[in-house]
Design a protein around this motif. Structure first.
Motif, PDB file in Angstrom:
ATOM      1  N   UNK A 149       0.829  -1.215   0.000  1.00  0.00           N
ATOM      2  CA  UNK A 149       0.000   0.000   0.000  1.00  0.00           C
ATOM      3  C   UNK A 149       0.857   1.256   0.000  1.00  0.00           C
ATOM      4  N   UNK A 150       1.867   1.293   0.849  1.00  0.00           N
ATOM      5  CA  UNK A 150       2.647   2.511   1.011  1.00  0.00           C
ATOM      6  C   UNK A 150       3.551   2.798  -0.185  1.00  0.00           C
ATOM      7  N   UNK A 151       3.828   1.792  -0.999  1.00  0.00           N
ATOM      8  CA  UNK A 151       4.681   2.001  -2.173  1.00  0.00           C
ATOM      9  C   UNK A 151       3.868   2.281  -3.435  1.00  0.00           C
ATOM     10  N   UNK A 152       2.800   1.508  -3.645  1.00  0.00           N
ATOM     11  CA  UNK A 152       2.046   1.657  -4.896  1.00  0.00           C
ATOM     12  C   UNK A 152       1.507   3.067  -5.066  1.00  0.00           C
ATOM     13  N   UNK A 197       2.985  12.027 -11.604  1.00  0.00           N
ATOM     14  CA  UNK A 197       2.310  13.319 -11.724  1.00  0.00           C
ATOM     15  C   UNK A 197       3.303  14.469 -11.592  1.00  0.00           C
ATOM     16  N   UNK A 198       4.336  14.251 -10.782  1.00  0.00           N
ATOM     17  CA  UNK A 198       5.350  15.281 -10.573  1.00  0.00           C
ATOM     18  C   UNK A 198       6.406  15.289 -11.680  1.00  0.00           C
ATOM     19  N   UNK A 199       6.288  14.381 -12.646  1.00  0.00           N
ATOM     20  CA  UNK A 199       7.249  14.317 -13.731  1.00  0.00           C
ATOM     21  C   UNK A 199       8.568  13.672 -13.345  1.00  0.00           C
ATOM     22  N   UNK A 200       8.567  12.896 -12.297  1.00  0.00           N
ATOM     23  CA  UNK A 200       9.795  12.262 -11.796  1.00  0.00           C
ATOM     24  C   UNK A 200       9.907  10.858 -12.381  1.00  0.00           C
ATOM     25  N   UNK A 201      10.463  10.759 -13.586  1.00  0.00           N
ATOM     26  CA  UNK A 201      10.549   9.464 -14.264  1.00  0.00           C
ATOM     27  C   UNK A 201      11.441   8.489 -13.513  1.00  0.00           C
ATOM     28  N   UNK A 202      12.559   8.982 -12.990  1.00  0.00           N
ATOM     29  CA  UNK A 202      13.448   8.106 -12.234  1.00  0.00           C
ATOM     30  C   UNK A 202      12.761   7.615 -10.962  1.00  0.00           C
ATOM     31  N   UNK A 203      12.054   8.512 -10.294  1.00  0.00           N
ATOM     32  CA  UNK A 203      11.332   8.123  -9.085  1.00  0.00           C
ATOM     33  C   UNK A 203      10.310   7.044  -9.348  1.00  0.00           C
ATOM     34  N   UNK A 204       9.617   7.155 -10.489  1.00  0.00           N
ATOM     35  CA  UNK A 204       8.645   6.130 -10.874  1.00  0.00           C
ATOM     36  C   UNK A 204       9.323   4.778 -11.007  1.00  0.00           C
ATOM     37  N   UNK A 263      12.197   3.738  -9.725  1.00  0.00           N
ATOM     38  CA  UNK A 263      12.700   3.254  -8.434  1.00  0.00           C
ATOM     39  C   UNK A 263      11.565   2.694  -7.584  1.00  0.00           C
ATOM     40  N   UNK A 264      10.444   3.409  -7.552  1.00  0.00           N
ATOM     41  CA  UNK A 264       9.301   2.932  -6.767  1.00  0.00           C
ATOM     42  C   UNK A 264       8.712   1.663  -7.355  1.00  0.00           C
ATOM     43  N   UNK A 265       8.699   1.575  -8.677  1.00  0.00           N
ATOM     44  CA  UNK A 265       8.180   0.376  -9.321  1.00  0.00           C
ATOM     45  C   UNK A 265       9.037  -0.838  -8.965  1.00  0.00           C
ATOM     46  N   UNK A 266      10.350  -0.679  -9.022  1.00  0.00           N
ATOM     47  CA  UNK A 266      11.230  -1.779  -8.660  1.00  0.00           C
ATOM     48  C   UNK A 266      11.067  -2.155  -7.187  1.00  0.00           C
TER      49      UNK A 266
END
Length: 352
Positions: free
Chosen positions: A172-175, A183-190, A192-195
């Motif tokens: 829950x806390x990651x998805x 939404x913030x345009x942070x492609x790298x963050x997306x 990292x969170x996906x992994x």
């Protein structure tokens, strides 16, 4: 260098042909346990470049018997077996002759195998439990190894439920953060969170299959062994290969639905219908325009099912491996598992 022989095969033959005839009718357990890829059957030819050769752990009923056997074995041990030296060093430390009580104390910090408490379980590195329970048994006439292995085979039900509650909380806390990063345009963050989310799901599969997970070198190998009937590995590869967030979202939520259905099949909590629903922040009634899996429902179901009120009340931080990056330095060369155990004990025994 001698030809490669899987360590389990080599050690089993070493016990049967060399050690067993030296032991007479003494009751004992003989096994291959402890560190090393050969213990779990993951060894390959490259494994032979360090600490390689036949090795066996022998359990006897008393220290006195261990001392008597050790002297006899060392006196009659041949220099080699199938082209491998039979002694790792002058003490032949590859032949561990001890009691189960002493081995458990020295390697798992267990004082009494029949008196484990929740805080003990929450501080065990899974790799260490696997090094004991996942080993190879060659002889069990004493029965001490089998007794301990049965106890350590898996977590007590309440501990398991609490660890599952924590793992679903991590989902829950990651998805939910993936959508905010996008939404913030942070492609790298997306990415990292996906992994991170995928790793959490993989660890959840181990929990659902009552399988301790090894450290990272063998994580994928072990996952493939328990995933044969589910096909999650291919779904995960598809998620990671996709460059489209909508497609990735569809794929990972399909995976989460399957994990939710698997959870219900376990029957350890009330059933929870897997759903994709709007994300409720939980503050001031805010509902954000993201649709996420209802992992919180599984966390709540797990928590509700716990009988131990102290364990039920703990925040969902997870057991040692869930809360930390459990590298070999962390679990083998630091006191942190003891520190974590003492911390859990303080939490679980405090007065209400």
């Amino acid at each position: 260098m001698p030809p490669f022989t899987p360590g389990r095969t080599l050690s089993r033959a070493f016990y049967a042909e060399i050690l067993r005839p030296l032991l007479g009718d003494r009751l004992h357990d003989a096994c291959l346990i402890g560190e090393g890829s050969d213990v779990l059957g993951y060894d390959q030819r490259i494994s032979m470049d360090h600490d390689w050769g036949p090795r066996v752990t022998l359990f006897f009923a008393s220290e006195e018997e261990c001392n008597a056997v050790r002297g006899k074995v060392l006196a009659q041990l041949p220099d080699s077996f199938r082209e491998f030296p039979t002694r790792k060093d002058r003490q032949a430390s590859n032949i561990c002759i001890t009691t189960a009580t002493r081995w458990l104390r020295e390697h798992l910090r267990i004082e009494d195998i029949d008196a484990l408490r929740a805080w003990d379980w929450l501080a065990f590195p899974q790799q260490h439990l696997l090094q004991f329970t996942g080993g190879a048994l060659f002889c069990g006439t004493l029965g001490h190894y089998q007794h301990a292995r049965e106890i350590l085979a898996w977590y007590p039900l309440d501990v398991w439920r609490w660890m599952m509650a924590a793992q679903w909380y991590f989902v829950w806390s990651s998805e939910r953060l993936i959508f905010r990063a996008a939404e913030a345009g942070d492609a790298l963050g997306v990415r990292l969170l996906l992994h991170k989310l995928i790793r959490i799901c993989v660890e959840l599969v181990f929990l659902q299959n009552k399988a301790y997970r090894p450290y990272d070198k063998w994580l994928g190998t072990a996952f493939a062994q328990i995933d044969e009937s589910h096909g999650f590995a291919q779904e995960i590869v598809s998620i990671l290969n996709s460059q489209d967030l909508r497609e990735q979202t569809s794929l990972w939520q399909k995976l989460l639905v399957q994990l939710g259905e698997n959870h219900n099949w376990l029957g350890i909590t009330r059933p929870v219908a897997p759903q994709i629903r709007p994300y409720e922040v939980g503050i001031d009634g805010a509902v954000r325009p993201y649709r996420i899996f209802n992992a919180a429902g599984y966390t709540n179901a797990c928590t509700e099912s716990i009988a131990d009120p102290a364990l039920k009340s703990l925040a969902c931080v997870g057991a040692l491996d869930q809360m930390a990056n459990a590298t070999d330095a962390f679990i083998n060369f630091s006191p942190w598992n003891t520190i974590v155990r003492d911390g859990f004990r303080a939490q679980l025994t405090q007065e209400p």
